[in-house]
Scaffold this motif. Structure first.
Motif, PDB file in Angstrom:
ATOM      1  N   THR A  59       8.954  -9.152  44.003  1.00  0.00           N
ATOM      2  CA  THR A  59       8.004 -10.168  44.467  1.00  0.00           C
ATOM      3  C   THR A  59       6.551  -9.729  44.352  1.00  0.00           C
ATOM      4  O   THR A  59       5.671 -10.532  44.012  1.00  0.00           O
ATOM      5  N   ASN A  60       6.270  -8.467  44.632  1.00  0.00           N
ATOM      6  CA  ASN A  60       4.890  -7.993  44.627  1.00  0.00           C
ATOM      7  C   ASN A  60       4.352  -7.664  43.240  1.00  0.00           C
ATOM      8  O   ASN A  60       3.148  -7.472  43.083  1.00  0.00           O
ATOM      9  N   LEU A  61       5.232  -7.575  42.267  1.00  0.00           N
ATOM     10  CA  LEU A  61       4.814  -7.159  40.931  1.00  0.00           C
ATOM     11  C   LEU A  61       4.125  -8.296  40.189  1.00  0.00           C
ATOM     12  O   LEU A  61       4.313  -9.472  40.510  1.00  0.00           O
ATOM     13  N   GLN A 117       7.826  -9.137  36.650  1.00  0.00           N
ATOM     14  CA  GLN A 117       8.961  -9.823  37.260  1.00  0.00           C
ATOM     15  C   GLN A 117       9.872 -10.409  36.185  1.00  0.00           C
ATOM     16  O   GLN A 117      11.113 -10.312  36.274  1.00  0.00           O
ATOM     17  N   ASP A 118       9.269 -11.008  35.176  1.00  0.00           N
ATOM     18  CA  ASP A 118      10.056 -11.610  34.094  1.00  0.00           C
ATOM     19  C   ASP A 118      10.832 -10.541  33.330  1.00  0.00           C
ATOM     20  O   ASP A 118      11.996 -10.754  32.957  1.00  0.00           O
ATOM     21  N   LEU A 119      10.212  -9.401  33.099  1.00  0.00           N
ATOM     22  CA  LEU A 119      10.884  -8.317  32.376  1.00  0.00           C
ATOM     23  C   LEU A 119      12.133  -7.845  33.122  1.00  0.00           C
ATOM     24  O   LEU A 119      13.203  -7.683  32.519  1.00  0.00           O
ATOM     25  N   PHE A 120      12.001  -7.628  34.420  1.00  0.00           N
ATOM     26  CA  PHE A 120      13.141  -7.144  35.206  1.00  0.00           C
ATOM     27  C   PHE A 120      14.224  -8.218  35.319  1.00  0.00           C
ATOM     28  O   PHE A 120      15.419  -7.903  35.344  1.00  0.00           O
ATOM     29  N   ALA A 121      13.809  -9.477  35.366  1.00  0.00           N
ATOM     30  CA  ALA A 121      14.789 -10.561  35.471  1.00  0.00           C
ATOM     31  C   ALA A 121      15.611 -10.693  34.197  1.00  0.00           C
ATOM     32  O   ALA A 121      16.787 -11.076  34.240  1.00  0.00           O
ATOM     33  N   GLU A 122      15.020 -10.376  33.064  1.00  0.00           N
ATOM     34  CA  GLU A 122      15.689 -10.549  31.773  1.00  0.00           C
ATOM     35  C   GLU A 122      16.336  -9.263  31.264  1.00  0.00           C
ATOM     36  O   GLU A 122      16.985  -9.277  30.212  1.00  0.00           O
ATOM     37  N   ALA A 123      16.196  -8.168  31.993  1.00  0.00           N
ATOM     38  CA  ALA A 123      16.699  -6.877  31.532  1.00  0.00           C
ATOM     39  C   ALA A 123      18.221  -6.862  31.478  1.00  0.00           C
ATOM     40  O   ALA A 123      18.904  -7.483  32.293  1.00  0.00           O
ATOM     41  N   THR A 124      18.760  -6.138  30.500  1.00  0.00           N
ATOM     42  CA  THR A 124      20.200  -5.935  30.366  1.00  0.00           C
ATOM     43  C   THR A 124      20.460  -4.452  30.143  1.00  0.00           C
ATOM     44  O   THR A 124      19.526  -3.670  29.915  1.00  0.00           O
ATOM     45  N   ALA A 125      21.725  -4.080  30.198  1.00  0.00           N
ATOM     46  CA  ALA A 125      22.067  -2.683  29.948  1.00  0.00           C
ATOM     47  C   ALA A 125      21.695  -2.277  28.530  1.00  0.00           C
ATOM     48  O   ALA A 125      21.322  -1.124  28.271  1.00  0.00           O
ATOM     49  N   GLU A 126      21.812  -3.229  27.599  1.00  0.00           N
ATOM     50  CA  GLU A 126      21.462  -2.951  26.207  1.00  0.00           C
ATOM     51  C   GLU A 126      19.957  -2.931  25.989  1.00  0.00           C
ATOM     52  O   GLU A 126      19.461  -2.209  25.122  1.00  0.00           O
ATOM     53  N   GLU A 127      19.222  -3.715  26.759  1.00  0.00           N
ATOM     54  CA  GLU A 127      17.767  -3.781  26.649  1.00  0.00           C
ATOM     55  C   GLU A 127      17.137  -3.615  28.040  1.00  0.00           C
ATOM     56  O   GLU A 127      16.663  -4.570  28.651  1.00  0.00           O
ATOM     57  N   PRO A 128      17.127  -2.375  28.537  1.00  0.00           N
ATOM     58  CA  PRO A 128      16.563  -2.136  29.875  1.00  0.00           C
ATOM     59  C   PRO A 128      15.040  -2.165  29.846  1.00  0.00           C
ATOM     60  O   PRO A 128      14.409  -2.160  28.789  1.00  0.00           O
ATOM     61  N   VAL A 129      14.465  -2.177  31.040  1.00  0.00           N
ATOM     62  CA  VAL A 129      13.011  -2.088  31.188  1.00  0.00           C
ATOM     63  C   VAL A 129      12.632  -0.605  31.216  1.00  0.00           C
ATOM     64  O   VAL A 129      13.166   0.162  32.018  1.00  0.00           O
ATOM     65  N   ASP A 178       7.430   0.054  49.816  1.00  0.00           N
ATOM     66  CA  ASP A 178       7.271  -1.332  50.252  1.00  0.00           C
ATOM     67  C   ASP A 178       6.841  -2.217  49.087  1.00  0.00           C
ATOM     68  O   ASP A 178       7.338  -3.340  48.919  1.00  0.00           O
ATOM     69  N   TYR A 179       5.918  -1.724  48.291  1.00  0.00           N
ATOM     70  CA  TYR A 179       5.431  -2.515  47.152  1.00  0.00           C
ATOM     71  C   TYR A 179       6.552  -2.813  46.179  1.00  0.00           C
ATOM     72  O   TYR A 179       6.693  -3.965  45.707  1.00  0.00           O
ATOM     73  N   LEU A 180       7.360  -1.838  45.883  1.00  0.00           N
ATOM     74  CA  LEU A 180       8.403  -1.999  44.861  1.00  0.00           C
ATOM     75  C   LEU A 180       9.656  -2.694  45.381  1.00  0.00           C
ATOM     76  O   LEU A 180      10.544  -3.029  44.600  1.00  0.00           O
ATOM     77  N   THR A 181       9.734  -2.899  46.690  1.00  0.00           N
ATOM     78  CA  THR A 181      10.907  -3.589  47.255  1.00  0.00           C
ATOM     79  C   THR A 181      10.550  -4.947  47.847  1.00  0.00           C
ATOM     80  O   THR A 181      11.346  -5.537  48.576  1.00  0.00           O
ATOM     81  N   GLY A 182       9.366  -5.444  47.552  1.00  0.00           N
ATOM     82  CA  GLY A 182       8.999  -6.794  47.977  1.00  0.00           C
ATOM     83  C   GLY A 182       8.577  -6.935  49.408  1.00  0.00           C
ATOM     84  O   GLY A 182       8.524  -8.038  49.944  1.00  0.00           O
ATOM     85  N   ASN A 183       8.268  -5.825  50.077  1.00  0.00           N
ATOM     86  CA  ASN A 183       7.857  -5.888  51.487  1.00  0.00           C
ATOM     87  C   ASN A 183       6.334  -5.874  51.627  1.00  0.00           C
ATOM     88  O   ASN A 183       5.627  -5.562  50.692  1.00  0.00           O
TER      89      ASN A 183
END
Length: 260
Positions: free
Chosen positions: A70-72, A77-89, A255-260
Motif C-alpha cells: 500500500t505504501n509503495l 505495487q503493479d510490479l509486485f501484483a504481476e510477479a510470478t515465480a518465472e518473472e519475479p521482482v 512498517d513502510y514495507l508492510t502497509g502500516n
C-alpha cells in the motif's frame, strides 16, 4: 326359522360394525403420519458454509489488514501484483556501511520483510562508504540494470563536511540521471541517512537533497520523524546508529514495507 334369521342379522351387523371400525382406524393413522423427507446434505452444508462466511465477514468488517504494498509507489505495487515465480521482482537495497553497523538495521529489516512476507521477489543488497561523486561512478547497467525496484539510502552522511550544500544538490541530480540511464525501467525509492544531533548544516543539506528528489518525482522516505528529538541513546559518539537507533529505523522500514 325366524330365530335363525334374527341371530344371523345380529352376526352380520356385528361384522359390519367391526369392519367399519377398522377402516376408520386406518384413516386416522394415515392423517397423523408424517411422511419422511429426504434432506439434501449438500444443500445444508452449502447453506451452513454461506452463513459461516457471512458471519466471518461481519466479524472482520473494518479489521482487514492493509495490503503489503500500500505504501509503495503505484508502479512498484503493479510490479509486485504481476510477479510470478518465472518473472519475479528484482529488488536492490543500497545502504551505507554506517547504517548497517548494528545487528538490527533498516537493510536487514527490509530483507526480512521481502523474504518472509512477499512472494516472487529476488533481493540483492549493496553497502557502500562513498561520497556522492564516488557512488555515481558505481551506478552502471552492470550493477543495476536487472533491478525492478531500487531502494537507496543517499550518501548525505558521507557528503556532510566534505561537499557543500550546492555540491550535494548538483551530485544528487547527477545520481538520479545515472540511475535512470543504468536502470531506466526501475522504480527508484530514496531515503536519508540517520539524523544527527545539533547539526543544523547537516539538516539543511538533507532538506536540499530531499527537494531535488521530490522535484524528480521520486519517492522519498523521511524516517527522521520516527527518531524523536532526543538522539542521545540512538547514536554513538561517531554518529552511527546504536542498536536502539538501528531498531527505530528498522521498525520504520518494516512498517513502510508492510502497509502500516
Amino acid at each position: 326359522m325366524q330365530k335363525i334369521l334374527f341371530i344371523l342379522s345380529i352376526v352380520l351387523t356385528g361384522v359390519f360394525i367391526f369392519l367399519g371400525y377398522n377402516a376408520w382406524q386406518d384413516k386416522q393413522a394415515e392423517v397423523h403420519r408424517v411422511s419422511p423427507v429426504l434432506i439434501d446434505s449438500t444443500a445444508v452444508a452449502e447453506e451452513d458454509s454461506a452463513e459461516a462466511e457471512l458471519d466471518q465477514a461481519s466479524t472482520e468488517e473494518g479489521e482487514a489488514e492493509p495490503a503489503l504494498t500500500t505504501n509503495l509507489p503505484q508502479e512498484a505495487q503493479d510490479l509486485f501484483a504481476e510477479a510470478t515465480a518465472e518473472e519475479p521482482v528484482n529488488v536492490t537495497l543500497v545502504a551505507t556501511e554506517s547504517a548497517t553497523i548494528t545487528g538490527t538495521n533498516w537493510l536487514t529489516a527490509a530483507e526480512n520483510v521481502f523474504s518472509n512476507e512477499y512472494s516472487n521477489v529476488v533481493v540483492e543488497t549493496i553497502t557502500y562508504n562513498n561520497t556522492s561523486d564516488e557512488l555515481i561512478e558505481t551506478i552502471t547497467s552492470e550493477n543495476y540494470g536487472q533491478a525492478d525496484v531500487i531502494l537507496l539510502e543517499v550518501p548525505t552522511i558521507y557528503d556532510n563536511g566534505f561537499w557543500s550544500l550546492g555540491d550535494q544538490t548538483y551530485y544528487m541530480n547527477l545520481m538520479i540521471g545515472s540511475f535512470q540511464e543504468a536502470a531506466p525501467e526501475a522504480v527508484l525509492i530514496m531515503q536519508p541517512s540517520q539524523p544527527l544531533a545539533e547539526a543544523p548544516i547537516y539538516d539543511e543539506q538533507k532538506d536540499a537533497v530531499q527537494q531535488v528528489i521530490a522535484d524528480a518525482g521520486i519517492e522519498y522516505l523521511d524516517h527522521w520523524s520516527s527518531w524523536g528529538q532526543d538522539l542521545s541513546t540512538l547514536l554513538t559518539e561517531d554518529n552511527d546508529p546504536t542498536e536502539e537507533g538501528g531498531t527505530v529505523w528498522a521498525n520504520y522500514m518494516t512498517d513502510y514495507l508492510t502497509g502500516n
